[in-house]
Design a protein around this motif. Sequence first.
Motif, short mmCIF file in Angstrom:
data_model
loop_
_atom_site.label_atom_id
_atom_site.label_comp_id
_atom_site.label_asym_id
_atom_site.label_seq_id
_atom_site.Cartn_x
_atom_site.Cartn_y
_atom_site.Cartn_z
N ARG A 1 0.83 -1.21 0.00
CA ARG A 1 0.00 0.00 0.00
C ARG A 1 0.86 1.26 0.00
O ARG A 1 0.69 2.15 -0.84
CB ARG A 1 -0.91 0.00 1.24
CG ARG A 1 -1.71 1.31 1.43
CD ARG A 1 -2.38 1.35 2.80
NE ARG A 1 -1.42 1.23 3.87
CZ ARG A 1 -0.73 2.25 4.36
NH1 ARG A 1 -0.89 3.48 3.88
NH2 ARG A 1 0.12 2.07 5.34
N LEU A 2 1.82 1.32 0.94
CA LEU A 2 2.65 2.51 1.05
C LEU A 2 3.56 2.67 -0.16
O LEU A 2 3.81 3.79 -0.62
CB LEU A 2 3.48 2.44 2.34
CG LEU A 2 4.30 3.68 2.69
CD1 LEU A 2 3.41 4.92 2.81
CD2 LEU A 2 5.08 3.45 3.98
N SER A 3 4.05 1.56 -0.69
CA SER A 3 4.91 1.63 -1.88
C SER A 3 4.14 2.18 -3.07
O SER A 3 4.67 2.97 -3.87
CB SER A 3 5.49 0.25 -2.20
OG SER A 3 6.35 -0.18 -1.17
N ALA B 1 9.13 -4.16 13.84
CA ALA B 1 8.38 -3.17 14.61
C ALA B 1 6.95 -3.00 14.11
O ALA B 1 6.23 -2.13 14.60
CB ALA B 1 9.11 -1.82 14.57
N GLU B 2 6.54 -3.83 13.16
CA GLU B 2 5.19 -3.82 12.61
C GLU B 2 4.84 -2.47 11.97
O GLU B 2 3.73 -1.99 12.06
CB GLU B 2 4.16 -4.21 13.66
CG GLU B 2 4.36 -5.62 14.20
CD GLU B 2 3.22 -6.10 15.08
OE1 GLU B 2 2.86 -7.28 14.99
OE2 GLU B 2 2.69 -5.27 15.86
N LEU B 3 5.83 -1.88 11.31
CA LEU B 3 5.63 -0.62 10.61
C LEU B 3 5.48 -0.87 9.11
O LEU B 3 6.17 -1.72 8.55
CB LEU B 3 6.82 0.32 10.84
CG LEU B 3 7.03 0.81 12.27
CD1 LEU B 3 8.38 1.50 12.41
CD2 LEU B 3 5.91 1.75 12.68
N CYS B 4 4.59 -0.13 8.47
CA CYS B 4 4.57 -0.13 7.01
C CYS B 4 5.82 0.60 6.54
O CYS B 4 6.16 1.66 7.07
CB CYS B 4 3.31 0.58 6.51
SG CYS B 4 1.78 -0.30 6.90
N CYS C 1 -3.10 -4.58 4.47
CA CYS C 1 -1.70 -5.01 4.45
C CYS C 1 -1.43 -5.74 5.74
O CYS C 1 -2.12 -5.54 6.74
CB CYS C 1 -0.73 -3.85 4.23
SG CYS C 1 -0.48 -2.80 5.66
N ALA C 2 -0.42 -6.58 5.74
CA ALA C 2 -0.13 -7.42 6.91
C ALA C 2 0.95 -6.83 7.80
O ALA C 2 1.31 -7.44 8.81
CB ALA C 2 0.30 -8.81 6.45
N CYS C 3 1.46 -5.64 7.45
CA CYS C 3 2.61 -5.09 8.18
C CYS C 3 2.34 -4.93 9.67
O CYS C 3 3.21 -5.19 10.50
CB CYS C 3 2.99 -3.74 7.58
SG CYS C 3 3.29 -3.75 5.80
#
Length: 281
Positions: free
Chosen positions: A135-137, A191-194, A246-248
Amino acid sequence: MERMIGVIGGSGLYEIAGLEEARWSALETPFGAPSDQILTGVLEGMRMAFVPRHGRGHVYTPTSVPYRANIWALKSLGVTDVVAVSAVGSLKEDYAPGDFLVVDQYIDRTFAREKTFFGPGLVGHVPFAQPVCPRLSAICAEATGARLGGTYVAMEGPQFSTLAESRLYRSWGADVIGMTGMPEAKLAREAELCYACIAMITDYDCWHPDHDAVDVAQVVATAQANAARARAVIAALPRLMREAPCACGHALDGAIMTAPAKRDPEMIARLGPVLARSLKG
């Protein structure tokens, strides 16, 4: 979910224009101090935090960047989405100095860095087949107008490649080469960050027959030229942010192998914000 953007700036990018309520603050983490004070504020109505990866004035080598402290600090501030801006060399004719590429894969050739928040007393294995947030990409590709998809070779440095190495990486089908993509992306996943990476191409490494071998002056000059465009991209991000699956944010689900009774309480306390969601309750 309220989103907060964290920007990690590479060579040539040391500030964010138009940031309201801007404030530089010193933070301490269980992994030492971040690369520099962290700039926080509001951009286009969205909270944002910025850390210059090498420190203002470029004081950290690629190996000595405090990657764990940087990611921990951003997570502790409430950051949900990390956009990394990195200067890289091109390994393909398709990408010329001045071009941008949004990376989606990595080959990690670093060997002298701490690459995980975990260790004895708390063992974790996060999935990393898809190392960036789709998503972020996609948002970064929209903001830059650059291609989405490319492989980044992360080398140890600080020396540039030999010609033999450059040719080897090209034979692997890699697109760009840099020195800071790892372990930053791995730590962001833990760290579970996108996480997304905007690669700013500054040179052709040393493989290109029509160009001189890469040197610092060339990299700095192109990085500075790219910086204005990078700042415009960052300014556009809040307007493009959107929710999508997203799974991040659940990367630690099932990732911690150590039995609850054997987990080191000091390590759990040390990881604080990294583990807050996964160990909740």
